[in-house]
Design an enzyme around this catalytic site. Structure first.
Site, PDB file in Angstrom:
ATOM      1  N   HIS A 107       0.857  -1.187   0.000  1.00 50.44           N
ATOM      2  CA  HIS A 107       0.000   0.000   0.000  1.00 50.44           C
ATOM      3  C   HIS A 107       0.891   1.234   0.000  1.00 50.44           C
ATOM      4  O   HIS A 107       1.700   1.442   0.912  1.00 50.44           O
ATOM      5  CB  HIS A 107      -0.930  -0.004   1.214  1.00 50.44           C
ATOM      6  CG  HIS A 107      -2.022  -1.021   1.107  1.00 50.44           C
ATOM      7  ND1 HIS A 107      -2.639  -1.582   2.206  1.00 50.44           N
ATOM      8  CD2 HIS A 107      -2.628  -1.585   0.023  1.00 50.44           C
ATOM      9  CE1 HIS A 107      -3.562  -2.439   1.813  1.00 50.44           C
ATOM     10  NE2 HIS A 107      -3.572  -2.453   0.479  1.00 50.44           N
ATOM     11  N   ALA A 108       0.734   2.056  -1.011  1.00 45.70           N
ATOM     12  CA  ALA A 108       1.694   3.106  -1.317  1.00 45.70           C
ATOM     13  C   ALA A 108       1.886   4.115  -0.189  1.00 45.70           C
ATOM     14  O   ALA A 108       3.014   4.544   0.081  1.00 45.70           O
ATOM     15  CB  ALA A 108       1.256   3.836  -2.593  1.00 45.70           C
ATOM     16  N   ARG A 109       0.816   4.517   0.473  1.00 49.68           N
ATOM     17  CA  ARG A 109       0.885   5.617   1.437  1.00 49.68           C
ATOM     18  C   ARG A 109       1.463   5.206   2.794  1.00 49.68           C
ATOM     19  O   ARG A 109       1.724   6.066   3.642  1.00 49.68           O
ATOM     20  CB  ARG A 109      -0.510   6.187   1.647  1.00 49.68           C
ATOM     21  CG  ARG A 109      -1.502   5.216   2.274  1.00 49.68           C
ATOM     22  CD  ARG A 109      -2.904   5.771   2.220  1.00 49.68           C
ATOM     23  NE  ARG A 109      -3.904   4.846   2.755  1.00 49.68           N
ATOM     24  CZ  ARG A 109      -5.222   5.042   2.683  1.00 49.68           C
ATOM     25  NH1 ARG A 109      -5.671   6.137   2.080  1.00 49.68           N
ATOM     26  NH2 ARG A 109      -6.063   4.166   3.180  1.00 49.68           N
ATOM     27  N   GLU A 110       1.687   3.920   3.012  1.00 56.14           N
ATOM     28  CA  GLU A 110       2.105   3.421   4.320  1.00 56.14           C
ATOM     29  C   GLU A 110       3.629   3.377   4.411  1.00 56.14           C
ATOM     30  O   GLU A 110       4.254   2.320   4.369  1.00 56.14           O
ATOM     31  CB  GLU A 110       1.456   2.062   4.570  1.00 56.14           C
ATOM     32  CG  GLU A 110      -0.060   2.161   4.588  1.00 56.14           C
ATOM     33  CD  GLU A 110      -0.774   0.817   4.607  1.00 56.14           C
ATOM     34  OE1 GLU A 110      -0.100  -0.231   4.729  1.00 56.14           O
ATOM     35  OE2 GLU A 110      -2.023   0.808   4.482  1.00 56.14           O
ATOM     36  N   ARG A 162      -3.235   4.905  -2.137  1.00 58.04           N
ATOM     37  CA  ARG A 162      -2.997   3.579  -1.564  1.00 58.04           C
ATOM     38  C   ARG A 162      -2.683   2.513  -2.620  1.00 58.04           C
ATOM     39  O   ARG A 162      -1.966   1.553  -2.354  1.00 58.04           O
ATOM     40  CB  ARG A 162      -4.245   3.165  -0.776  1.00 58.04           C
ATOM     41  CG  ARG A 162      -4.340   1.711  -0.361  1.00 58.04           C
ATOM     42  CD  ARG A 162      -5.598   1.513   0.453  1.00 58.04           C
ATOM     43  NE  ARG A 162      -6.069   0.149   0.482  1.00 58.04           N
ATOM     44  CZ  ARG A 162      -6.279  -0.551   1.599  1.00 58.04           C
ATOM     45  NH1 ARG A 162      -6.025   0.005   2.766  1.00 58.04           N
ATOM     46  NH2 ARG A 162      -6.748  -1.778   1.554  1.00 58.04           N
ATOM     47  N   ASN A 171      -3.488  -5.614  -2.849  1.00 56.20           N
ATOM     48  CA  ASN A 171      -3.789  -6.534  -1.759  1.00 56.20           C
ATOM     49  C   ASN A 171      -5.274  -6.891  -1.678  1.00 56.20           C
ATOM     50  O   ASN A 171      -5.736  -7.438  -0.676  1.00 56.20           O
ATOM     51  CB  ASN A 171      -3.325  -5.951  -0.425  1.00 56.20           C
ATOM     52  CG  ASN A 171      -3.011  -7.042   0.578  1.00 56.20           C
ATOM     53  OD1 ASN A 171      -2.618  -8.147   0.210  1.00 56.20           O
ATOM     54  ND2 ASN A 171      -3.200  -6.744   1.857  1.00 56.20           N
ATOM     55  N   ARG A 172      -6.022  -6.578  -2.720  1.00 54.65           N
ATOM     56  CA  ARG A 172      -7.381  -7.097  -2.902  1.00 54.65           C
ATOM     57  C   ARG A 172      -7.502  -7.791  -4.262  1.00 54.65           C
ATOM     58  O   ARG A 172      -8.576  -8.117  -4.701  1.00 54.65           O
ATOM     59  CB  ARG A 172      -8.427  -5.961  -2.836  1.00 54.65           C
ATOM     60  CG  ARG A 172      -8.463  -5.215  -1.520  1.00 54.65           C
ATOM     61  CD  ARG A 172      -8.921  -6.113  -0.373  1.00 54.65           C
ATOM     62  NE  ARG A 172      -8.971  -5.343   0.871  1.00 54.65           N
ATOM     63  CZ  ARG A 172      -7.929  -5.164   1.679  1.00 54.65           C
ATOM     64  NH1 ARG A 172      -6.756  -5.693   1.371  1.00 54.65           N
ATOM     65  NH2 ARG A 172      -8.052  -4.466   2.793  1.00 54.65           N
ATOM     66  N   TYR A 176     -10.566  -5.877   9.738  1.00 53.68           N
ATOM     67  CA  TYR A 176     -11.742  -5.781   8.883  1.00 53.68           C
ATOM     68  C   TYR A 176     -11.745  -6.961   7.909  1.00 53.68           C
ATOM     69  O   TYR A 176     -10.768  -7.690   7.786  1.00 53.68           O
ATOM     70  CB  TYR A 176     -11.769  -4.467   8.105  1.00 53.68           C
ATOM     71  CG  TYR A 176     -10.478  -4.072   7.420  1.00 53.68           C
ATOM     72  CD1 TYR A 176      -9.688  -4.996   6.737  1.00 53.68           C
ATOM     73  CD2 TYR A 176     -10.043  -2.750   7.442  1.00 53.68           C
ATOM     74  CE1 TYR A 176      -8.522  -4.629   6.110  1.00 53.68           C
ATOM     75  CE2 TYR A 176      -8.860  -2.377   6.814  1.00 53.68           C
ATOM     76  CZ  TYR A 176      -8.111  -3.325   6.155  1.00 53.68           C
ATOM     77  OH  TYR A 176      -6.947  -2.965   5.521  1.00 53.68           O
ATOM     78  N   GLU A 184       0.500  -5.540  10.883  1.00 53.87           N
ATOM     79  CA  GLU A 184       0.173  -4.115  10.856  1.00 53.87           C
ATOM     80  C   GLU A 184       1.085  -3.378  11.834  1.00 53.87           C
ATOM     81  O   GLU A 184       1.192  -3.743  13.005  1.00 53.87           O
ATOM     82  CB  GLU A 184      -1.294  -3.908  11.248  1.00 53.87           C
ATOM     83  CG  GLU A 184      -2.285  -4.599  10.328  1.00 53.87           C
ATOM     84  CD  GLU A 184      -2.678  -3.749   9.137  1.00 53.87           C
ATOM     85  OE1 GLU A 184      -2.442  -2.536   9.175  1.00 53.87           O
ATOM     86  OE2 GLU A 184      -3.224  -4.301   8.180  1.00 53.87           O
TER      87      GLU A 184
END
Length: 484
Positions: free
Chosen positions: A180-183, A233, A250-251, A325, A348
């Protein structure tokens, strides 16, 4: 001459960043939701511009929301108690970019122009800022015993997804950051952990590690760009018929793809794509895991929410569906269920949901080393435990192992943490004609109650404390950790 050119590029970076105002006036607020009626009200607000940042979804409790400036009037009328965590999100982005313009960007330019060699990089020069993909790759490649492998494949924009290898053990472990790009805390933590593991002779004799520093380098570069979107993201693949860019890799894994926990809206952060494996990033990760010999472990490092670490931060643990989630089409469900990688995890990282922090996707750079330290302790404990499980062979008994690891805190003091790992697997022959995707009610071998649910509610995952059908067998798999 090269130095002058670098300074010109840097000046351009600063000038463009100064006029980037896409998040000007946006707030991040935390709602205290106390009823199902308020949950429904907040969900309605999502359709009017609110952007949910809380990992566990809209629910009774504390929920973090980005409120765009154009939707600010809703705050006064929604009628749910809240507090403002970030008054002006653009100010946070500007401060972050200003810091990079003085630290990571000059270092990047020095590396790509050859003014400094990758061998001169050190933890002190790397973990003081959010580094570029190229800098992180150069640092990992310079570590002792690390060799760069052929690229795992090309992204949509043509970047190589770099792979590095270290260790001589008979079993393979693959881990990566930045899907995920923003993380940004994810690739930084992966680099820190790698720098520590290369010195762990015991683990290096038991495992061969493969690390992909950034699994989504196109998106990562876009979030760093002065003209890009800091909170993007997804990858950078266009969506025909939509102006919204990107699919969530990741989906996009082809296991329970397009089921609940992902979106069919190309503008949604969790957009699952046109088909399973329609993104090169998901496809190349799956192929790399599949083609690597004797893979027993896979970890996808993400951000915002997970470990009670050496720092004392408490994080949740358990299956993905119930801990954060629903998430269909994820990498860990594919590696576990399709590729048979027993120890598949999504980890996480900071900041966790209960931390006293307003940082969200913008943790300060001072969080990099603590995140790396607690994650290193977890990695050492986990793979030491796994090494002990690989030799005895399969067992239907509950095995409890307590492992103590020692590491250094950023203050230089020695801290110890104890991890107790419980892993249970039990298989029973299937005696009914129920569909293979239907789980059974009852309790697992530890007596943990388990409610019946269908595969559309929670995708099967190694960390489930529940029973589910695999082919003709009803299988319990329980893995959880206490004290870390």
């Amino acid at each position: 001459m090269k130095l002058t050119s670098s300074l010109s590029i840097l000046a351009l970076f600063q000038a463009v960043a100064a006029v980037d105002t896409r998040y000007r006036g946006d707030k991040v607020v935390q709602f205290t939701v106390s009823s199902d009626a308020q949950v429904d009200l907040l969900k309605t607000a999502m359709t009017l511009g609110f952007d949910e940042w809380t990992h566990s979804g809209t629910h009774v409790g504390k929920v973090d929301i980005r409120v765009p400036s154009k939707a600010a009037d809703l705050l006064a009328t929604i009628g749910i108690p809240y507090k403002v965590l970030v008054e002006d999100l653009q100010a946070v982005v500007d401060a972050e970019r200003d810091h990079m313009s003085k630290n990571s960007e000059p270092l990047h330019q020095a590396l790509v122009t050859g003014r400094i060699a990758s061998e001169s990089l050190s933890a002190a020069t790397i973990f003081n800022d959010w580094q570029t993909y190229e800098t992180l790759s150069a640092y990992i490649g310079s570590l002792p015993g690390v060799t760069q492998q052929p690229s795992a494949g090309k992204t949509y924009q043509g970047r190589d997804v770099n792979v590095f290898k270290f260790g001589t053990g008979p079993y393979s472990v693959i881990y990566h950051g930045g899907i995920h790009a923003r993380e940004w805390i994810s690739p930084a933590t992966v680099a820190y952990v790698t720098g520590q593991l290369v010195n762990n002779a015991d683990l290096l004799s038991k495992f061969t590690f493969y690390v992909l520093p950034v699994a989504n380098p196109d998106g990562y570069a876009y979030t760093r760009s002065a003209t890009g979107d800091r909170y993007h993201r997804k990858n950078m693949q266009p969506n025909p018929g939509s102006s919204c860019i990107g699919t969530d890799p990741n989906r996009n894994f082809n296991y329970h793809w397009s089921e609940p926990g992902a979106s069919n809206d190309p503008c949604a952060d969790s957009y699952y794509g046109r088909s399973g494996f329609s993104t090169p990033e998901a496809q190349l990760i799956a192929n790399f895991v599949k083609n690597t010999p004797k893979v027993v472990g896979y970890i996808d490092f993400l951000a915002v929410a997970a470990i009670k670490g050496i720092s004392g931060h408490a994080f949740a643990n358990g299956d993905i569906c119930n801990t954060i989630y629903q998430a269909s089409g994820s990498s860990v469900d594919y590696t576990y269920n399709v590729l048979g990688v027993t120890y598949s995890y999504a980890v996480e990282l900071r900041p966790n949901q209960n931390a006293n922090s307003n940082s969200g996707f913008n943790p300060p750079v001072s969080e990099i080393i603590p995140s790396g330290e607690e994650t290193t302790a977890a990695m050492v404990a986990l793979w030491t435990y796994v090494a002990g499980q690989l030799n005895p062979g399969p067992s239907t008994k509950t095995t409890t192992t307590s492992i103590k690891t020692t590491t250094k805190t950023s203050a230089g003091t020695t801290a110890a943490t104890t991890k107790t790992a419980v892993s249970t697997t039990k298989t029973i022959a299937k005696t009914t004609g129920a569909a293979s995707t239907t789980t059974a009610a009852g309790s697992d071998p530890n007596g943990t109650a388990c409610t019946a649910f269908g595969a559309t509610q929670c995708v099967n995952h190694v960390q489930y404390q529940c029973a589910y059908w695999v082919g003709s067998n009803l299988t319990w798999v329980t893995t959880y950790y206490v004290g870390l």
